[in-house]
Each structure stands twice: as structure tokens, then as C-alpha cells.
Design an enzyme around this catalytic site. Structure first.
Site, PDB file in Angstrom:
ATOM      1  N   ASP A  57       0.856  -1.178   0.000  1.00  0.00           N
ATOM      2  CA  ASP A  57       0.000   0.000   0.000  1.00  0.00           C
ATOM      3  C   ASP A  57       0.895   1.232   0.000  1.00  0.00           C
ATOM      4  OD1 ASP A  57      -1.731   2.122   0.670  1.00  0.00           O
ATOM      5  OD2 ASP A  57      -2.994   0.833   1.901  1.00  0.00           O
ATOM      6  N   THR A  98      -5.832   7.489  -0.517  1.00  0.00           N
ATOM      7  CA  THR A  98      -4.893   6.981  -1.522  1.00  0.00           C
ATOM      8  C   THR A  98      -4.271   8.107  -2.340  1.00  0.00           C
ATOM      9  OG1 THR A  98      -6.075   4.884  -1.711  1.00  0.00           O
ATOM     10  CG2 THR A  98      -4.642   5.501  -3.548  1.00  0.00           C
ATOM     11  N   THR A 130      -4.577  13.791 -14.124  1.00  0.00           N
ATOM     12  CA  THR A 130      -5.718  13.816 -15.029  1.00  0.00           C
ATOM     13  C   THR A 130      -6.074  15.231 -15.450  1.00  0.00           C
ATOM     14  OG1 THR A 130      -8.106  13.381 -15.118  1.00  0.00           O
ATOM     15  CG2 THR A 130      -7.191  13.812 -12.966  1.00  0.00           C
ATOM     16  N   ASP A 131      -6.718  15.363 -16.606  1.00  0.00           N
ATOM     17  CA  ASP A 131      -7.199  16.679 -17.024  1.00  0.00           C
ATOM     18  C   ASP A 131      -8.413  17.129 -16.218  1.00  0.00           C
ATOM     19  OD1 ASP A 131      -9.113  14.970 -18.097  1.00  0.00           O
ATOM     20  OD2 ASP A 131      -8.959  15.736 -20.148  1.00  0.00           O
ATOM     21  N   GLU A 132      -8.995  16.224 -15.440  1.00  0.00           N
ATOM     22  CA  GLU A 132     -10.181  16.594 -14.667  1.00  0.00           C
ATOM     23  C   GLU A 132      -9.871  17.615 -13.576  1.00  0.00           C
ATOM     24  OE1 GLU A 132     -13.029  13.556 -13.669  1.00  0.00           O
ATOM     25  OE2 GLU A 132     -12.142  12.169 -15.115  1.00  0.00           O
ATOM     26  N   TYR A 157     -13.009  12.910  -6.698  1.00  0.00           N
ATOM     27  CA  TYR A 157     -11.867  12.338  -7.410  1.00  0.00           C
ATOM     28  C   TYR A 157     -10.928  13.421  -7.924  1.00  0.00           C
ATOM     29  CZ  TYR A 157      -9.225  10.749 -11.453  1.00  0.00           C
ATOM     30  OH  TYR A 157      -8.214  10.526 -12.362  1.00  0.00           O
ATOM     31  N   SER A 158     -11.466  14.348  -8.710  1.00  0.00           N
ATOM     32  CA  SER A 158     -10.597  15.350  -9.337  1.00  0.00           C
ATOM     33  C   SER A 158      -9.969  16.278  -8.296  1.00  0.00           C
ATOM     34  CB  SER A 158     -11.365  16.148 -10.389  1.00  0.00           C
ATOM     35  OG  SER A 158     -12.490  16.800  -9.846  1.00  0.00           O
ATOM     36  N   SER A 160      -9.087  15.371  -5.286  1.00  0.00           N
ATOM     37  CA  SER A 160      -7.994  14.622  -4.654  1.00  0.00           C
ATOM     38  C   SER A 160      -6.771  14.566  -5.567  1.00  0.00           C
ATOM     39  CB  SER A 160      -8.453  13.212  -4.274  1.00  0.00           C
ATOM     40  OG  SER A 160      -8.677  12.400  -5.413  1.00  0.00           O
ATOM     41  N   LYS A 161      -6.993  14.459  -6.874  1.00  0.00           N
ATOM     42  CA  LYS A 161      -5.866  14.463  -7.807  1.00  0.00           C
ATOM     43  C   LYS A 161      -5.236  15.855  -7.900  1.00  0.00           C
ATOM     44  CE  LYS A 161      -4.382  11.664 -10.045  1.00  0.00           C
ATOM     45  NZ  LYS A 161      -3.275  10.707  -9.774  1.00  0.00           N
ATOM     46  N   TYR A 214     -25.255   8.900 -19.573  1.00  0.00           N
ATOM     47  CA  TYR A 214     -25.680   9.917 -18.614  1.00  0.00           C
ATOM     48  C   TYR A 214     -26.279  11.130 -19.335  1.00  0.00           C
ATOM     49  CZ  TYR A 214     -23.077   7.638 -14.798  1.00  0.00           C
ATOM     50  OH  TYR A 214     -22.619   6.759 -13.838  1.00  0.00           O
ATOM     51  N   ASN A 256     -20.182  11.703 -25.632  1.00  0.00           N
ATOM     52  CA  ASN A 256     -20.389  10.336 -25.152  1.00  0.00           C
ATOM     53  C   ASN A 256     -21.316   9.560 -26.077  1.00  0.00           C
ATOM     54  OD1 ASN A 256     -18.713  10.773 -22.975  1.00  0.00           O
ATOM     55  ND2 ASN A 256     -20.368  11.116 -21.514  1.00  0.00           N
ATOM     56  N   ARG A 288     -25.029  12.112 -13.509  1.00  0.00           N
ATOM     57  CA  ARG A 288     -24.398  12.084 -12.200  1.00  0.00           C
ATOM     58  C   ARG A 288     -24.203  13.519 -11.701  1.00  0.00           C
ATOM     59  NH1 ARG A 288     -18.710   9.847 -14.289  1.00  0.00           N
ATOM     60  NH2 ARG A 288     -17.678  11.782 -14.857  1.00  0.00           N
ATOM     61  N   HIS A 291     -21.458  16.599 -13.193  1.00  0.00           N
ATOM     62  CA  HIS A 291     -20.863  16.007 -14.388  1.00  0.00           C
ATOM     63  C   HIS A 291     -20.273  17.102 -15.277  1.00  0.00           C
ATOM     64  CE1 HIS A 291     -21.426  12.751 -17.751  1.00  0.00           C
ATOM     65  NE2 HIS A 291     -20.158  13.035 -17.495  1.00  0.00           N
TER      66      HIS A 291
END
Length: 349
Positions: A57, A98, A130-132, A157-158, A160-161, A214, A256, A288, A291
């Protein structure tokens, strides 16, 4: 070069591992083997004398110290991350632990190892992001993400990145750790865990299930074939300028809905239904929360400085991807029973 790859049993990480070994690099794959990891992803190189695996980990400081001291890498490629936006909506804690704390521990371990080794100029810590982190773009083809685009993350997510990106830059500026960063657009290709859009569409289509899209399907992404991405990542870790970031895109923007219809057309040709088209299974579902409308990468820097461009169009890459899933049913069937796969996640009541 000996490269320590975190998350090397995951989708993008395993592509990096396979390509690096094929090019003669020694690779140490560090992976905790959480739900989205699969050692079958690196089975083709597992018996190579250039490959080593360490189950650990990245939040475990003692394990990281042991791994660095044992293997003495020349470079780190840090890919280990929680990456599914829908899961981050339902359970953000794992993403904080993480993606933020794990990156912190990796930076501390790498810094200690680099310092004890006499701060060799050849060492690199390559952080893959990421690009996010840049947020959402307007529906204007002229507007794209550059390396100077302000951060504006919209999901757990984004965000945290984005936090991990800031940590990496801080360790470079404060401690002098030799780092490079990359931010990529949406990846697809072989070994993609079956919870993301492309494999969900392929596998639902084959199973006769609805193909969920979506909202109205007009969200736009820039699609990057994973093997092209792995090629770019190895180039950056070898030749990227220290302290610099590089945006890596596929130059393949599609809505999409366009992407799903392309997949349906490929499946119609490769494995036709008894009647009708796979596109008949398309179903629009509630969007979502938060989005992002559009992502698009301006790849000028990596093209100009490192002479890199993607090698496949999205149509070529999707055809390769569909064929891979048709040829590797044993691989994806083994993953369909894992927690959350096949469920609608990220509705956030």
C-alpha cells in the site's frame, strides 16, 4: 533504467509496465491489489528477469522504505490512485487516503531515498494525473486545457488528484525533489476495468443489456488510447524538463453519445445481432452530480518539446479495443463479480 511503477497492476499502470519491459527497462511494480487491480494485466512480462512485483500500500511508509532500499530505482512513475468518479461520489474517503496521503508518503519515501543516495541528478519522480483537475470547458472547440489552465476540480476524485499535483510541485520547490508531471485525457483500450464507459458499453451490448448514457449524451471527452499514453509517459520520464508539466491528449474529441454509437457500429460489424443494431440498446439515464460538460487537451507543449503525438485515431483505437474484449472473455468475466461492477454508482442522494 530501473523504474518503480506504482499501480502497475491497474489499467494505465500495466500498459506502462508492459511497454517499459518491452523496451528493456527494469520495472518494479508496486501495487496494493485493490478491487480494480489484476495481475493478469502484466502476465505477459511476469516471467521476465526485468520485472519484479511488490504488493504494498502506498500509504505504508515502512513498506515503501524497504522497497526503495531494496530495488534502488532510477525513476518513479506514480500512477497508483483511486480513479472512478462515480465511486468517489459514494465514498470519497478512499480517494483522500490513496490519492493525497498515498502521494505524500510516496514523495517522502522518494525524497529520503534520493537524499541518502547523494541527490543524483538522473533521478526522476514522475507524477501521473488527469485533465479533470482543470474542471469543465465550454462547448467551444477553440478552448482547450493548457498547462497554465487554473485548477477547478468538481468531484471528490478530481479534487484529490488536484491536491496530489500541488503536493508534487511543493516537494519540488521546497525540497528540490526532481519531478515531472503529466495530466492526461480519458484513456481507453485493452485491460480497462469493466466499470468505465467503454468497457461497460461493450460488455452490456454483448449481454443484451441497456447501454446507459448519462444525461443527454452531449458531454465531450478527448479520448486517448492507453498504449499511446504509456508511450508518452515513458518519453516524459526520460526526457521531460524537471519541474515541468505536460498535458497528454488523444486529439480525439467525441460526445459520449458519438462514442457509444461508434462502439455499436464496430460491434455490429464484428459480432452482428440476430436482428437490429446494438445502438437499439442505448438508454439515457439520470446524469451524475457535477458532471463536467467537456474536457479537451491542448498538446502543444509535449508536441513541441518532446515531439510526441498520438499514433491512433479514436476509431482505430476503439476497433482494437472491441476486438480485444471479444478475444479476452476469460479476463473480463473474472472481474464482473468484484464489488460495485455492473451497479449504478455515484447517484449521491
Amino acid at each position: 533504467m530501473k523504474i518503480l511503477v506504482t499501480g502497475g497492476a491497474g489499467f494505465i499502470g500495466s500498459a506502462v509496465v508492459r511497454l517499459a519491459v518491452s523496451r528493456g527497462h527494469s520495472v518494479v511494480n508496486v501495487d496494493a491489489l485493490t478491487y480494480a487491480a489484476c495481475l493478469e494485466n502484466v502476465a505477459s512480462v511476469a516471467d521476465s528477469p526485468l520485472y519484479a512485483f511488490e504488493q504494498a500500500d502506498i500509504c505504508d511508509a515502512a513498506a515503501l522504505k524497504r522497497i526503495f532500499d531494496t530495488h534502488k530505482p532510477d525513476a518513479v512513475m506514480h500512477l497508483a490512485a483511486e480513479s472512478h468518479v462515480d465511486r468517489s461520489i459514494d465514498g470519497p474517503r478512499a480517494f483522500i487516503e490513496t490519492n493525497i496521503m498515498g502521494t505524500y508518503e510516496m514523495l517522502q519515501a522518494a525524497r529520503a531515498y534520493w537524499t541518502e543516495a547523494g541527490k543524483p541528478e538522473s533521478f526522476r519522480f514522475h507524477h501521473i494525473s488527469t485533465d479533470e483537475v482543470f474542471g469543465s470547458l465550454p462547448d467551444d472547440p477553440a478552448v482547450k486545457f493548457t498547462e497554465e489552465t487554473p485548477y477547478d476540480p468538481r468531484s471528490p476524485y478530481s479534487s484529490s488528484k488536484a491536491s496530489s499535483d500541488h503536493l508534487v510541485r511543493a516537494w519540488h520547490e521546497t525540497y528540490g525533489l526532481p519531478v515531472v508531471l503529466t495530466n492526461c485525457s480519458n484513456n481507453y483500450g485493452p485491460f480497462h476495468f469493466p466499470e468505465k464507459l467503454v468497457p461497460v458499453i461493450i460488455l452490456n451490448a454483448l449481454a443484451g443489456k441497456p447501454l446507459p448514457i448519462y444525461g443527454d449524451g452531449k458531454n465531450i471527452r478527448d479520448w486517448l488510447f492507453v498504449e499511446d499514453h504509456a508511450d508518452a509517459l515513458l518519453l516524459v520520464v526520460e526526457k521531460g524538463e524537471l519541474g515541468r508539466s505536460y498535458n497528454i491528449g488523444g486529439e480525439n474529441e467525441r460526445t459520449n453519445l458519438e462514442l457509444v454509437k461508434t462502439l455499436c457500429g464496430i460491434l455490429d460489424a464484428k459480432r452482428p445481432k440476430a436482428s437490429g443494431s446494438y445502438a437499439d440498446q442505448i438508454t439515457f439515464v439520470t446524469d451524475r452530480p457535477g458532471h463536467d460538460a467537456r474536457y479537451a487537451i491542448d498538446p502543444t507543449r509535449i508536441r513541441a518539446e518532446l515531439n510526441w503525438r498520438p499514433s491512433v485515431t479514436v476509431e482505430e483505437g476503439l476497433e482494437k479495443t472491441v476486438q480485444w474484449y471479444l478475444d479476452n472473455e476469460t479476463w473480463w468475466r473474472a472481474l464482473q463479480d468484484r464489488q460495485g461492477v455492473g451497479e449504478r454508482l455515484g447517484k449521491a442522494s
